[in-house]
Design an enzyme around this catalytic site. Structure first.
Site, PDB file in Angstrom:
ATOM      1  N   THR A   1       0.838  -1.196   0.000  1.00  0.00           N
ATOM      2  CA  THR A   1       0.000   0.000   0.000  1.00  0.00           C
ATOM      3  C   THR A   1       0.874   1.247   0.000  1.00  0.00           C
ATOM      4  OG1 THR A   1      -1.946   0.999   1.046  1.00  0.00           O
ATOM      5  CG2 THR A   1      -0.283   0.088   2.529  1.00  0.00           C
ATOM      6  N   ASN A   2       0.253   2.398   0.137  1.00  0.00           N
ATOM      7  CA  ASN A   2       0.921   3.685   0.103  1.00  0.00           C
ATOM      8  C   ASN A   2       0.589   4.467   1.354  1.00  0.00           C
ATOM      9  OD1 ASN A   2       2.380   4.444  -2.395  1.00  0.00           O
ATOM     10  ND2 ASN A   2       0.499   3.807  -3.388  1.00  0.00           N
ATOM     11  N   ARG A   3       1.435   5.410   1.730  1.00  0.00           N
ATOM     12  CA  ARG A   3       1.128   6.286   2.854  1.00  0.00           C
ATOM     13  C   ARG A   3       0.180   7.382   2.383  1.00  0.00           C
ATOM     14  NH1 ARG A   3       4.625   5.503   7.115  1.00  0.00           N
ATOM     15  NH2 ARG A   3       6.730   4.883   6.537  1.00  0.00           N
ATOM     16  N   SER A   4      -1.094   7.192   2.596  1.00  0.00           N
ATOM     17  CA  SER A   4      -2.071   8.219   2.242  1.00  0.00           C
ATOM     18  C   SER A   4      -3.242   8.103   3.192  1.00  0.00           C
ATOM     19  CB  SER A   4      -2.553   8.027   0.799  1.00  0.00           C
ATOM     20  OG  SER A   4      -3.695   8.829   0.559  1.00  0.00           O
TER      21      SER A   4
END
Ligand code: CTP
Ligand code: CA
Length: 224
Positions: free
Chosen positions: A33-36
């Protein structure tokens, strides 16, 4: 119906906003996943709605409440986001991509939990489809807005993405080292073909309102 009574510079205009991270399965218990947090995207959806637009929010997993009056479509993977975005864009005038879409996914998601071994392991990854590019290719007249999260060379990278993705506007911000992610405040540098504008550091909500105003005026100067 409600939208007949909407007022404001975007009354009668339909907008799609992508927001949040995507999650790409490795196995039944693990993801890439991504840091958002989704905060900036949700704030943009709310701000466009406040200007009278009817807004569809295509959202990855977040801990946020749906802004009032906004229609939300929940997705998990980049592929889901692509499908939901193409569907929503078919009936839209403005498309804003704020999502942190995974650029790669595991080439194959395992059906069972991968067991650890006493050795290194590597994971074959394949590219996901660029949502903004795919939407632009299918709908050449949409007013398209992208975001660019960069750790360096902000203007250079943002202008590259503006051209490469054939966008009408891009909002660039510096990330990393405690900036932007999981925070309430942010700063945005906007670029469009032939111009730019810096929005001073402010809350994500305040920046979203300013950005929505710029989107509205540039949209009107493009399509009338
Ligand atoms: N984007 C997208 N689909 C992807 C990747 C990115 O729609 N598969 C969109 C993002 O929502 C954002 C813009 O493209 O609006 C820029 O995303 P960013 O990650 O900054 O750029 P990339 O083109 O993916 O390039 P890189 O990650 O190498 O900087
Ligand atoms: Ca990316």
């Amino acid at each position: 119906v409600a939208h007949m009574f909407e007022q404001g510079p975007l009354a009668g205009v339909r907008a799609v906003v992508t927001a949040g991270p995507t999650r790409e399965p490795i196995d039944p218990v693990r993801v890439i996943t991504n840091r958002s947090s989704g905060k900036q995207g949700y704030a943009v959806a709310q701000a466009l709605s406040a200007l009278g637009a009817s807004v569809t929010l295509v959202s990855g997993p977040t801990a946020l409440a749906t802004p009032p009056g906004v229609q939300r479509v929940d997705i998990e993977t980049a592929q889901d986001m692509l499908q939901a975005s193409l569907t929503a864009a078919a009936q839209s005038d403005i498309f804003v991509g704020t999502a942190a879409v995974a650029d790669y996914r595991p080439a194959q998601a395992e059906m069972q939990k991968i067991k650890k071994k006493d050795a290194e392991m590597s994971l074959p990854l394949e590219r996901t489809t660029d949502v903004l590019k795919a939407v632009r290719e299918k709908y050449p007249v949409l007013f398209m807005v992208g975001f660019a999260a960069e750790t360096e060379k902000l203007a250079e990278h943002a202008q590259g993405k503006l051209q490469n993705k054939k966008l009408d506007l891009i909002a660039a911000n510096l990330v990393g080292n405690g900036r932007a992610f999981d925070r309430e405040d942010n700063a945005l540098h906007l670029f469009w073909p032939g111009g730019d504008q810096e929005l001073a550091p402010a809350s994500k909500t305040a920046l979203a309102r300013e950005l929505a105003q710029v989107i509205a005026s540039r949209y009107r100067s493009k399509v009338g």
